[in-house]
Scaffold this active site. Structure first.
Site, PDB file in Angstrom:
ATOM      1  N   ASP A  30      -1.979   1.014   8.801  1.00  0.00           N
ATOM      2  CA  ASP A  30      -2.318   1.541   9.852  1.00  0.00           C
ATOM      3  C   ASP A  30      -3.160   0.625  10.924  1.00  0.00           C
ATOM      4  OD1 ASP A  30      -2.897   3.562  11.698  1.00  0.00           O
ATOM      5  OD2 ASP A  30      -4.715   4.420  10.637  1.00  0.00           O
TER       6      ASP A  30
ATOM      7  N   HIS B 169       3.773  -3.463  16.552  1.00  0.00           N
ATOM      8  CA  HIS B 169       4.519  -3.176  15.342  1.00  0.00           C
ATOM      9  C   HIS B 169       5.332  -4.385  14.961  1.00  0.00           C
ATOM     10  CE1 HIS B 169       3.673   1.228  15.604  1.00  0.00           C
ATOM     11  NE2 HIS B 169       4.322   1.365  16.598  1.00  0.00           N
TER      12      HIS B 169
ATOM     13  N   LEU C 198      10.384  -7.398  -8.033  1.00  0.00           N
ATOM     14  CA  LEU C 198       9.318  -6.545  -7.245  1.00  0.00           C
ATOM     15  C   LEU C 198      10.437  -5.569  -6.702  1.00  0.00           C
ATOM     16  CD1 LEU C 198       6.853  -5.828  -5.741  1.00  0.00           C
ATOM     17  CD2 LEU C 198       7.952  -7.514  -3.909  1.00  0.00           C
TER      18      LEU C 198
HETATM   19  C1  FPP Z   1       0.706   2.600  12.093  1.00  0.00           C
HETATM   20  O1  FPP Z   1       0.228   1.864  13.077  1.00  0.00           O
HETATM   21  C2  FPP Z   1       2.025   1.880  11.548  1.00  0.00           C
HETATM   22  C3  FPP Z   1       3.175   2.369  11.465  1.00  0.00           C
HETATM   23  C4  FPP Z   1       3.434   4.168  12.178  1.00  0.00           C
HETATM   24  C5  FPP Z   1       4.420   1.718  11.679  1.00  0.00           C
HETATM   25  C6  FPP Z   1       4.347   0.933  10.401  1.00  0.00           C
HETATM   26  C7  FPP Z   1       5.212  -0.277  10.796  1.00  0.00           C
HETATM   27  C8  FPP Z   1       5.046  -1.429  10.518  1.00  0.00           C
HETATM   28  C9  FPP Z   1       4.371  -1.974  10.002  1.00  0.00           C
HETATM   29  C10 FPP Z   1       6.216  -2.593  11.270  1.00  0.00           C
HETATM   30  C11 FPP Z   1       7.582  -2.249  10.817  1.00  0.00           C
HETATM   31  C12 FPP Z   1       7.961  -2.403   9.600  1.00  0.00           C
HETATM   32  C13 FPP Z   1       8.959  -2.447   8.708  1.00  0.00           C
HETATM   33  C14 FPP Z   1       9.314  -2.226   7.687  1.00  0.00           C
HETATM   34  C15 FPP Z   1      10.433  -2.366   9.976  1.00  0.00           C
HETATM   35  P1  FPP Z   1      -0.109   2.949  14.311  1.00  0.00           P
HETATM   36  O2  FPP Z   1       1.087   2.735  15.074  1.00  0.00           O
HETATM   37  O3  FPP Z   1      -0.500   4.339  13.992  1.00  0.00           O
HETATM   38  O4  FPP Z   1      -1.587   2.334  14.942  1.00  0.00           O
HETATM   39  P2  FPP Z   1      -2.639   2.891  15.550  1.00  0.00           P
HETATM   40  O5  FPP Z   1      -3.546   3.673  14.644  1.00  0.00           O
HETATM   41  O6  FPP Z   1      -3.527   1.551  15.997  1.00  0.00           O
HETATM   42  O7  FPP Z   1      -2.001   3.834  16.663  1.00  0.00           O
END
Ligand code: FPP
Length: 224
Positions: free
Chosen positions: A12, A29, A122
């Site tokens: 997150d 991201h 893994l």
């Molecule tokens: C949460 O942060 C993260 C996500 C919804 C996406 C997770 C994706 C990645 C770590 C990168 C891509 C990964 C792959 C495997 C392609 P948020 O956007 O909810 O953050 P916020 O709480 O600050 O809004």
């Protein structure tokens, strides 16, 4: 010392990091993907056998279309670019959640799973369009159709995580303390670490610190 076989992570904080440092959620991201790569390497170094990453929840469809498209493009390019490398490193990829994406991405996900299916250094479980409540409902329905009894073993067997041990450790970055419909059944006895740092800022040093602390915890599983 506790054995550590399975780490699950709620990654997150990408959006907040991106807005703060690059004035763009999507840039967060992109940076988050770099953290994913670093954490995969460190997981192998620590000889951990399962890593489950929550990349997209069933609730994340409520985000703006532009952000959703960006995320899936990122994933598509990552797989096209890295799947051979993951395969060479003896990493198995498994998708948790229902594959209801573009035909191109669905095919890429299925092929990536097939290609790496026999690997055993893994296992990375990537939770995509995943929600724990709907996973449980599907499991109950399957048990009902087979006219089996509802017990712990049958529920385990009918979840998407069958044959995967429960996470020993859950890490959630981003300074938020909730489970967000992630592995609700499987996390029943996991040790949970809430990390203040946002996912793109999470380092291998932070990861190893948590692992060290996890190993020193007395895990009772209901006993004394
Ligand atoms: C949460 O942060 C993260 C996500 C919804 C996406 C997770 C994706 C990645 C770590 C990168 C891509 C990964 C792959 C495997 C392609 P948020 O956007 O909810 O953050 P916020 O709480 O600050 O809004």
């Amino acid at each position: 010392m506790n054995p550590l076989n399975h780490v699950a992570i709620i990654m997150d904080g990408n959006g907040r990091w991106g807005l703060k440092y690059k004035n763009s959620r999507n840039a967060g991201h992109k940076a988050g993907l770099n953290t994913v790569e670093r954490i995969i390497k460190e997981t192998i170094k620590n000889n951990i056998k399962f890593l489950t990453l929550f990349a997209f929840s069933t609730e994340n469809w409520r985000r703006p279309k532009k952000e959703i498209n960006y995320l899936f493009n990122l994933l598509e390019n990552f797989l096209l670019d890295k799947i051979d490398d993951l395969n060479k490193k003896n990493i198995k990829l498994k998708i948790l959640g229902s594959k209801k994406f573009s035909p191109k991405l669905n095919k890429l996900l299925i092929n990536s799973e097939k290609k790496t299916n026999k690997n055993n250094k893994l296992q990375i479980n990537l939770a995509l369009n995943y929600g724990s409540k709907s996973e449980l409902i599907s499991a109950f329905k399957k048990i009902k159709i087979k006219k089996n009894i509802i017990n712990e073993k049958n529920i385990d067997r009918n979840l998407q995580t069958k044959n995967i041990p429960n996470p020993d450790l859950l890490i959630r970055t981003g300074n938020t303390k909730r489970l967000s419909n992630f592995l609700l059944w499987q996390l029943a006895y996991s040790e949970i670490f809430f990390e203040k740092k946002l996912w793109p800022a999470f380092t291998t040093k932070d990861y190893n610190k948590i692992i060290k602390e996890f190993k020193s915890i007395k895990r009772n599983f209901g006993k004394i």
